[in-house]
Motif scaffolding. Sequence first.
Motif, PDB file in Angstrom:
ATOM      1  N   GLY A   1       0.795  -1.222   0.000  1.00  0.00           N
ATOM      2  CA  GLY A   1       0.000   0.000   0.000  1.00  0.00           C
ATOM      3  C   GLY A   1       0.834   1.282   0.000  1.00  0.00           C
ATOM      4  N   ILE A   2       0.358   2.267   0.732  1.00  0.00           N
ATOM      5  CA  ILE A   2       0.982   3.598   0.714  1.00  0.00           C
ATOM      6  C   ILE A   2       2.398   3.546   1.309  1.00  0.00           C
ATOM      7  N   GLY A   3       2.589   2.737   2.346  1.00  0.00           N
ATOM      8  CA  GLY A   3       3.914   2.640   2.970  1.00  0.00           C
ATOM      9  C   GLY A   3       4.957   2.109   1.997  1.00  0.00           C
TER      10      GLY A   3
ATOM     11  N   LEU B   1       4.108  -3.545  15.349  1.00  0.00           N
ATOM     12  CA  LEU B   1       4.112  -2.252  16.059  1.00  0.00           C
ATOM     13  C   LEU B   1       3.221  -2.253  17.299  1.00  0.00           C
ATOM     14  N   ASN B   2       2.349  -3.227  17.423  1.00  0.00           N
ATOM     15  CA  ASN B   2       1.473  -3.257  18.604  1.00  0.00           C
ATOM     16  C   ASN B   2       2.108  -3.975  19.784  1.00  0.00           C
ATOM     17  N   GLN B   3       3.278  -4.557  19.581  1.00  0.00           N
ATOM     18  CA  GLN B   3       3.950  -5.233  20.700  1.00  0.00           C
ATOM     19  C   GLN B   3       4.628  -4.192  21.586  1.00  0.00           C
TER      20      GLN B   3
ATOM     21  N   TRP C   1      -7.805   9.361  -1.382  1.00  0.00           N
ATOM     22  CA  TRP C   1      -8.450   8.037  -1.392  1.00  0.00           C
ATOM     23  C   TRP C   1      -7.657   7.204  -2.385  1.00  0.00           C
ATOM     24  N   VAL C   2      -6.950   6.191  -1.880  1.00  0.00           N
ATOM     25  CA  VAL C   2      -5.897   5.533  -2.647  1.00  0.00           C
ATOM     26  C   VAL C   2      -6.230   4.057  -2.879  1.00  0.00           C
ATOM     27  N   ARG C   3      -5.896   3.579  -4.093  1.00  0.00           N
ATOM     28  CA  ARG C   3      -6.161   2.168  -4.450  1.00  0.00           C
ATOM     29  C   ARG C   3      -5.139   1.247  -3.776  1.00  0.00           C
TER      30      ARG C   3
HETATM   31  N1  LIG Z   1      -5.960   3.873   1.227  1.00  0.00           N
HETATM   32  C1  LIG Z   1      -6.632   4.964   1.525  1.00  0.00           C
HETATM   33  O1  LIG Z   1      -7.484   5.437   0.735  1.00  0.00           O
HETATM   34  C2  LIG Z   1      -6.359   5.708   2.812  1.00  0.00           C
HETATM   35  C3  LIG Z   1      -7.063   6.906   3.027  1.00  0.00           C
HETATM   36  C4  LIG Z   1      -6.828   7.619   4.204  1.00  0.00           C
HETATM   37  C5  LIG Z   1      -5.883   7.164   5.097  1.00  0.00           C
HETATM   38  N2  LIG Z   1      -5.210   5.986   4.885  1.00  0.00           N
HETATM   39  C6  LIG Z   1      -4.222   5.573   5.877  1.00  0.00           C
HETATM   40  O2  LIG Z   1      -2.973   5.367   5.241  1.00  0.00           O
HETATM   41  C7  LIG Z   1      -2.226   4.338   5.920  1.00  0.00           C
HETATM   42  C8  LIG Z   1      -1.819   3.263   4.921  1.00  0.00           C
HETATM   43  O3  LIG Z   1      -3.010   2.771   4.320  1.00  0.00           O
HETATM   44  P1  LIG Z   1      -3.014   1.702   3.128  1.00  0.00           P
HETATM   45  O4  LIG Z   1      -4.196   2.045   2.288  1.00  0.00           O
HETATM   46  O5  LIG Z   1      -1.660   1.595   2.523  1.00  0.00           O
HETATM   47  O6  LIG Z   1      -3.362   0.372   3.964  1.00  0.00           O
HETATM   48  P2  LIG Z   1      -3.035  -1.157   3.692  1.00  0.00           P
HETATM   49  O7  LIG Z   1      -2.798  -1.402   2.253  1.00  0.00           O
HETATM   50  O8  LIG Z   1      -4.100  -1.919   4.410  1.00  0.00           O
HETATM   51  O9  LIG Z   1      -1.621  -1.347   4.458  1.00  0.00           O
HETATM   52  C9  LIG Z   1      -1.564  -1.204   5.848  1.00  0.00           C
HETATM   53  C10 LIG Z   1      -0.117  -1.351   6.292  1.00  0.00           C
HETATM   54  O10 LIG Z   1      -0.069  -1.230   7.740  1.00  0.00           O
HETATM   55  C11 LIG Z   1       0.656  -2.343   8.254  1.00  0.00           C
HETATM   56  N3  LIG Z   1       0.284  -2.663   9.630  1.00  0.00           N
HETATM   57  C12 LIG Z   1      -0.971  -2.694  10.175  1.00  0.00           C
HETATM   58  N4  LIG Z   1      -0.906  -3.029  11.463  1.00  0.00           N
HETATM   59  C13 LIG Z   1       0.420  -3.219  11.754  1.00  0.00           C
HETATM   60  C14 LIG Z   1       1.136  -3.596  12.917  1.00  0.00           C
HETATM   61  N5  LIG Z   1       0.517  -3.860  14.088  1.00  0.00           N
HETATM   62  N6  LIG Z   1       2.489  -3.696  12.868  1.00  0.00           N
HETATM   63  C15 LIG Z   1       3.141  -3.452  11.696  1.00  0.00           C
HETATM   64  N7  LIG Z   1       2.519  -3.073  10.557  1.00  0.00           N
HETATM   65  C16 LIG Z   1       1.178  -2.987  10.592  1.00  0.00           C
HETATM   66  C17 LIG Z   1       0.325  -3.474   7.279  1.00  0.00           C
HETATM   67  O11 LIG Z   1       1.255  -4.538   7.466  1.00  0.00           O
HETATM   68  P3  LIG Z   1       0.889  -6.092   7.048  1.00  0.00           P
HETATM   69  O12 LIG Z   1       1.180  -6.203   5.587  1.00  0.00           O
HETATM   70  O13 LIG Z   1       1.827  -6.890   7.913  1.00  0.00           O
HETATM   71  O14 LIG Z   1      -0.547  -6.325   7.388  1.00  0.00           O
HETATM   72  C18 LIG Z   1       0.463  -2.727   5.958  1.00  0.00           C
HETATM   73  O15 LIG Z   1       1.830  -2.569   5.630  1.00  0.00           O
HETATM   74  C19 LIG Z   1      -3.152   3.823   7.025  1.00  0.00           C
HETATM   75  O16 LIG Z   1      -2.806   4.438   8.250  1.00  0.00           O
HETATM   76  C20 LIG Z   1      -4.530   4.245   6.572  1.00  0.00           C
HETATM   77  O17 LIG Z   1      -5.429   4.397   7.652  1.00  0.00           O
HETATM   78  C21 LIG Z   1      -5.446   5.259   3.757  1.00  0.00           C
END
Ligand SMILES: NC(=O)c1ccc[n+]([C@@H]2O[C@H](COP(=O)([O-])OP(=O)(O)OC[C@H]3O[C@@H](n4cnc5c(N)ncnc54)[C@H](OP(=O)(O)O)[C@@H]3O)[C@@H](O)[C@H]2O)c1
Length: 228
Positions: A12-14, A58-60, A182-184
């Motif tokens: 995803g975004i990371g 990260l929750n540990q 809002w990201v895919r």
């Molecule tokens: N996509 C959007 O449209 C959108 C919009 C607004 C805000 N956001 C925010 O942007 C951020 C990234 O979103 P995304 O869309 O890229 O989400 P995503 O595709 O669901 O990816 C989430 C990432 O967070 C990691 N993660 C979650 N819990 C974790 C933990 N306890 N320890 C370590 N890593 C953990 C996941 O790791 P694993 O691979 O190990 O699960 C994954 O790398 C989030 O904070 C989300 O709330 C997203």
Amino acid sequence: MQNILITGASRGIGLGLAKAYLESGARVHAVVRNTDSPALHQLQQDHPEHFNLIACDLNQPEAPQRIAAALGEQLLDIAVFNAGVMGPQHQDVGQASSEEIAHLFLTNAIAPVHLAQQLANRVTKGGVLAFMSSQMGSVALARSAEMPLYGASKAALNSLLRSWSQADDRPQASLLTLHPGWVRTDMGGSDADLDVATSAAGLVATIASQLGANSCLFLDYQQQPLAW
Ligand SMILES: NC(=O)c1ccc[n+]([C@@H]2O[C@H](COP(=O)([O-])OP(=O)(O)OC[C@H]3O[C@@H](n4cnc5c(N)ncnc54)[C@H](OP(=O)(O)O)[C@@H]3O)[C@@H](O)[C@H]2O)c1
């Protein structure tokens, strides 16, 4: 060379941010739960000198110590606390179990701020600590009617950031909460407006705009301020 920490860089975004920063020539310290992914192996192959993978949930409770130990003496110019979850599909206060609520608020609000506070002394003066929030975390804009639990967890994140910005121990760095658009992604779904690369490029520019500013702002990926 800039040193960047990114949490939740497995996808995803990371992952998009990790790619964008590596392509700009920075060194990236990527925190992921599981290092065994083709995308991460590819980044390691393409940028062997500049990509440091740190395995950590990260929750540990020991997460801050593990990450600090993995960084060694390395200082950070930018830390991006990006990892997050959506919470239960039902998003209903009435149905939510204590475990669901605890997991959502721990992951999205408490754990990232706690980690940032533990690592703040490694962020260089004038650097940036950026937190991935959402426009749904804005109480004023009230855009989380369909995802109230998720929105509340991001509002909690924003609130903790603003409180920290007023505290005696606030770092001499910018504290940002960011809306990536809002990201895919797995979380955003396939109907979302933006591809990851567009959001990541905007976020990189937005973060760069606050280097040296010591600000506390809620900004979107196009550098526009959002109401708290
Ligand atoms: N996509 C959007 O449209 C959108 C919009 C607004 C805000 N956001 C925010 O942007 C951020 C990234 O979103 P995304 O869309 O890229 O989400 P995503 O595709 O669901 O990816 C989430 C990432 O967070 C990691 N993660 C979650 N819990 C974790 C933990 N306890 N320890 C370590 N890593 C953990 C996941 O790791 P694993 O691979 O190990 O699960 C994954 O790398 C989030 O904070 C989300 O709330 C997203």
